[in-house]
Write a protein that holds these residues in place. Structure first.
Motif, PDB file in Angstrom:
ATOM      1  N   SER A  77     111.741  69.124  -8.057  1.00 54.78           N
ATOM      2  CA  SER A  77     111.741  70.539  -7.722  1.00 54.78           C
ATOM      3  C   SER A  77     110.466  71.146  -8.282  1.00 54.78           C
ATOM      4  O   SER A  77     110.081  70.842  -9.419  1.00 54.78           O
ATOM      5  CB  SER A  77     112.955  71.229  -8.348  1.00 54.78           C
ATOM      6  N   SER A  78     109.812  71.962  -7.497  1.00 53.28           N
ATOM      7  CA  SER A  78     108.681  72.696  -8.036  1.00 53.28           C
ATOM      8  C   SER A  78     109.186  73.450  -9.267  1.00 53.28           C
ATOM      9  O   SER A  78     110.292  73.989  -9.260  1.00 53.28           O
ATOM     10  CB  SER A  78     108.153  73.682  -6.991  1.00 53.28           C
ATOM     11  N   SER A  79     108.404  73.455 -10.324  1.00 49.18           N
ATOM     12  CA  SER A  79     108.831  74.114 -11.568  1.00 49.18           C
ATOM     13  C   SER A  79     109.120  75.593 -11.364  1.00 49.18           C
ATOM     14  O   SER A  79     109.827  76.205 -12.163  1.00 49.18           O
ATOM     15  CB  SER A  79     107.769  73.938 -12.656  1.00 49.18           C
ATOM     16  N   GLU A  80     108.613  76.162 -10.287  1.00 48.19           N
ATOM     17  CA  GLU A  80     108.850  77.581  -9.996  1.00 48.19           C
ATOM     18  C   GLU A  80     110.149  77.820  -9.233  1.00 48.19           C
ATOM     19  O   GLU A  80     110.569  78.958  -9.078  1.00 48.19           O
ATOM     20  CB  GLU A  80     107.673  78.133  -9.194  1.00 48.19           C
ATOM     21  N   GLU A  81     110.777  76.755  -8.733  1.00 49.47           N
ATOM     22  CA  GLU A  81     111.998  76.883  -7.931  1.00 49.47           C
ATOM     23  C   GLU A  81     113.246  76.741  -8.791  1.00 49.47           C
ATOM     24  O   GLU A  81     113.217  76.127  -9.851  1.00 49.47           O
ATOM     25  CB  GLU A  81     112.017  75.810  -6.832  1.00 49.47           C
ATOM     26  N   GLU A  82     114.357  77.286  -8.295  1.00 48.62           N
ATOM     27  CA  GLU A  82     115.635  77.201  -8.981  1.00 48.62           C
ATOM     28  C   GLU A  82     116.488  76.018  -8.508  1.00 48.62           C
ATOM     29  O   GLU A  82     117.330  75.530  -9.229  1.00 48.62           O
ATOM     30  CB  GLU A  82     116.433  78.501  -8.767  1.00 48.62           C
ATOM     31  N   GLU A  83     116.262  75.574  -7.280  1.00 46.95           N
ATOM     32  CA  GLU A  83     117.087  74.522  -6.669  1.00 46.95           C
ATOM     33  C   GLU A  83     116.360  73.183  -6.660  1.00 46.95           C
ATOM     34  O   GLU A  83     115.139  73.142  -6.537  1.00 46.95           O
ATOM     35  CB  GLU A  83     117.439  74.909  -5.227  1.00 46.95           C
ATOM     36  N   CYS A  88     100.777  68.360  -4.063  1.00 47.55           N
ATOM     37  CA  CYS A  88     100.330  68.601  -5.438  1.00 47.55           C
ATOM     38  C   CYS A  88     100.979  69.865  -5.979  1.00 47.55           C
ATOM     39  O   CYS A  88     100.944  70.916  -5.326  1.00 47.55           O
ATOM     40  CB  CYS A  88      98.812  68.738  -5.481  1.00 47.55           C
ATOM     41  N   ASP A  89     101.580  69.732  -7.147  1.00 48.43           N
ATOM     42  CA  ASP A  89     102.259  70.867  -7.767  1.00 48.43           C
ATOM     43  C   ASP A  89     102.713  70.438  -9.154  1.00 48.43           C
ATOM     44  O   ASP A  89     102.574  69.281  -9.547  1.00 48.43           O
ATOM     45  CB  ASP A  89     103.470  71.283  -6.920  1.00 48.43           C
ATOM     46  N   PRO A 115      95.103  77.699  -1.713  1.00 49.14           N
ATOM     47  CA  PRO A 115      94.705  77.037  -2.949  1.00 49.14           C
ATOM     48  C   PRO A 115      93.944  75.747  -2.655  1.00 49.14           C
ATOM     49  O   PRO A 115      94.221  75.062  -1.669  1.00 49.14           O
ATOM     50  CB  PRO A 115      96.030  76.738  -3.644  1.00 49.14           C
ATOM     51  N   ALA A 116      93.047  75.389  -3.542  1.00 53.04           N
ATOM     52  CA  ALA A 116      92.196  74.221  -3.320  1.00 53.04           C
ATOM     53  C   ALA A 116      92.993  72.935  -3.198  1.00 53.04           C
ATOM     54  O   ALA A 116      92.599  72.018  -2.504  1.00 53.04           O
ATOM     55  CB  ALA A 116      91.194  74.100  -4.466  1.00 53.04           C
ATOM     56  N   HIS A 117      94.149  72.834  -3.862  1.00 51.38           N
ATOM     57  CA  HIS A 117      94.913  71.600  -3.831  1.00 51.38           C
ATOM     58  C   HIS A 117      96.067  71.631  -2.829  1.00 51.38           C
ATOM     59  O   HIS A 117      96.864  70.709  -2.781  1.00 51.38           O
ATOM     60  CB  HIS A 117      95.438  71.273  -5.228  1.00 51.38           C
ATOM     61  N   ALA A 118      96.136  72.651  -1.988  1.00 46.62           N
ATOM     62  CA  ALA A 118      97.271  72.809  -1.084  1.00 46.62           C
ATOM     63  C   ALA A 118      97.415  71.647  -0.108  1.00 46.62           C
ATOM     64  O   ALA A 118      98.526  71.281   0.256  1.00 46.62           O
ATOM     65  CB  ALA A 118      97.155  74.116  -0.311  1.00 46.62           C
ATOM     66  N   LEU A 174     101.955  66.664 -10.820  1.00 50.32           N
ATOM     67  CA  LEU A 174     101.801  65.567  -9.875  1.00 50.32           C
ATOM     68  C   LEU A 174     100.710  65.927  -8.883  1.00 50.32           C
ATOM     69  O   LEU A 174     100.840  66.871  -8.118  1.00 50.32           O
ATOM     70  CB  LEU A 174     103.109  65.304  -9.114  1.00 50.32           C
ATOM     71  N   CYS A 175      99.630  65.172  -8.921  1.00 49.57           N
ATOM     72  CA  CYS A 175      98.549  65.368  -7.972  1.00 49.57           C
ATOM     73  C   CYS A 175      97.631  64.157  -8.029  1.00 49.57           C
ATOM     74  O   CYS A 175      97.308  63.665  -9.112  1.00 49.57           O
ATOM     75  CB  CYS A 175      97.759  66.632  -8.285  1.00 49.57           C
ATOM     76  N   GLY A 176      97.234  63.659  -6.884  1.00 51.63           N
ATOM     77  CA  GLY A 176      96.309  62.550  -6.818  1.00 51.63           C
ATOM     78  C   GLY A 176      96.990  61.218  -6.575  1.00 51.63           C
ATOM     79  O   GLY A 176      98.198  61.137  -6.411  1.00 51.63           O
ATOM     80  N   GLU A 177      96.204  60.197  -6.562  1.00 51.55           N
ATOM     81  CA  GLU A 177      96.676  58.848  -6.260  1.00 51.55           C
ATOM     82  C   GLU A 177      96.855  58.029  -7.538  1.00 51.55           C
ATOM     83  O   GLU A 177      96.337  58.371  -8.590  1.00 51.55           O
ATOM     84  CB  GLU A 177      95.657  58.142  -5.348  1.00 51.55           C
ATOM     85  N   ASN A 178      97.587  56.937  -7.386  1.00 52.43           N
ATOM     86  CA  ASN A 178      97.720  55.919  -8.419  1.00 52.43           C
ATOM     87  C   ASN A 178      98.274  56.439  -9.746  1.00 52.43           C
ATOM     88  O   ASN A 178      97.835  56.039 -10.808  1.00 52.43           O
ATOM     89  CB  ASN A 178      96.376  55.213  -8.647  1.00 52.43           C
ATOM     90  N   LYS A 179      99.238  57.305  -9.677  1.00 49.59           N
ATOM     91  CA  LYS A 179      99.935  57.759 -10.874  1.00 49.59           C
ATOM     92  C   LYS A 179     101.173  56.890 -11.029  1.00 49.59           C
ATOM     93  O   LYS A 179     101.697  56.351 -10.064  1.00 49.59           O
ATOM     94  CB  LYS A 179     100.365  59.216 -10.733  1.00 49.59           C
ATOM     95  N   PHE A 180     101.659  56.743 -12.250  1.00 52.48           N
ATOM     96  CA  PHE A 180     102.918  56.065 -12.440  1.00 52.48           C
ATOM     97  C   PHE A 180     103.706  56.752 -13.544  1.00 52.48           C
ATOM     98  O   PHE A 180     103.151  57.429 -14.405  1.00 52.48           O
ATOM     99  CB  PHE A 180     102.715  54.568 -12.737  1.00 52.48           C
ATOM    100  N   TRP A 181     105.012  56.582 -13.477  1.00 48.18           N
ATOM    101  CA  TRP A 181     105.918  57.198 -14.435  1.00 48.18           C
ATOM    102  C   TRP A 181     106.952  56.153 -14.806  1.00 48.18           C
ATOM    103  O   TRP A 181     107.641  55.627 -13.934  1.00 48.18           O
ATOM    104  CB  TRP A 181     106.559  58.437 -13.818  1.00 48.18           C
TER     105      TRP A 181
END
Length: 117
Positions: free
Chosen positions: A45-51, A75-76, A20-23, A97-104
């Motif tokens: 957790s990746s949204s695709e994972e259970e744990e 990135c995921d 994938p391009a963002h891997a 979540l992908c890229g720089e300078n994000k905040f939450w």
């Protein structure tokens, strides 16, 4: 020469489909605690994972007004779980979540809405 060019093109297309391009891209996210509670645990957790993955805070506590920066997160799309000082859990699903300078920002309103669901 034409066979080599066609072969090289086929290999490039195969590689582009397989990876994938963002891997190889990473995210940096600053988590800011603007709530009146200490945050004792933060899990991704990746949204695709259970744990859930490991506690991103480790032994640290995100005190009121403090921030914590997560770096080199692949990135995921993630589910995020925070646990406050009282043991109350809040889960936010499908955060890209992908890229720089994000905040939450963790706010009182967000935690109370999450806990009351």
């Amino acid at each position: 020469m034409r066979k080599l060019t066609a072969y090289a093109f086929a290999v490039c297309v195969l590689f582009a489909v397989a990876v994938p391009a963002h891997a190889d891209r990473k995210a940096t996210v600053k988590v800011i605690n603007q709530s009146k509670w200490e945050i004792h645990h933060l899990y991704l957790s990746s949204s695709e994972e259970e744990e859930w993955g490991p506690d991103q805070l480790g032994e640290d506590v995100l005190a009121k007004g403090d921030s914590f920066t997560l770096t080199r997160i692949p990135c995921d799309t993630y589910d995020i779980k925070v646990v406050d000082e009282d043991g109350d859990e809040c889960t936010i699903e499908e955060v890209e979540l992908c890229g720089e300078n994000k905040f939450w920002k963790i706010t009182d309103k967000a935690l109370l809405n999450c806990i009351n669901e």
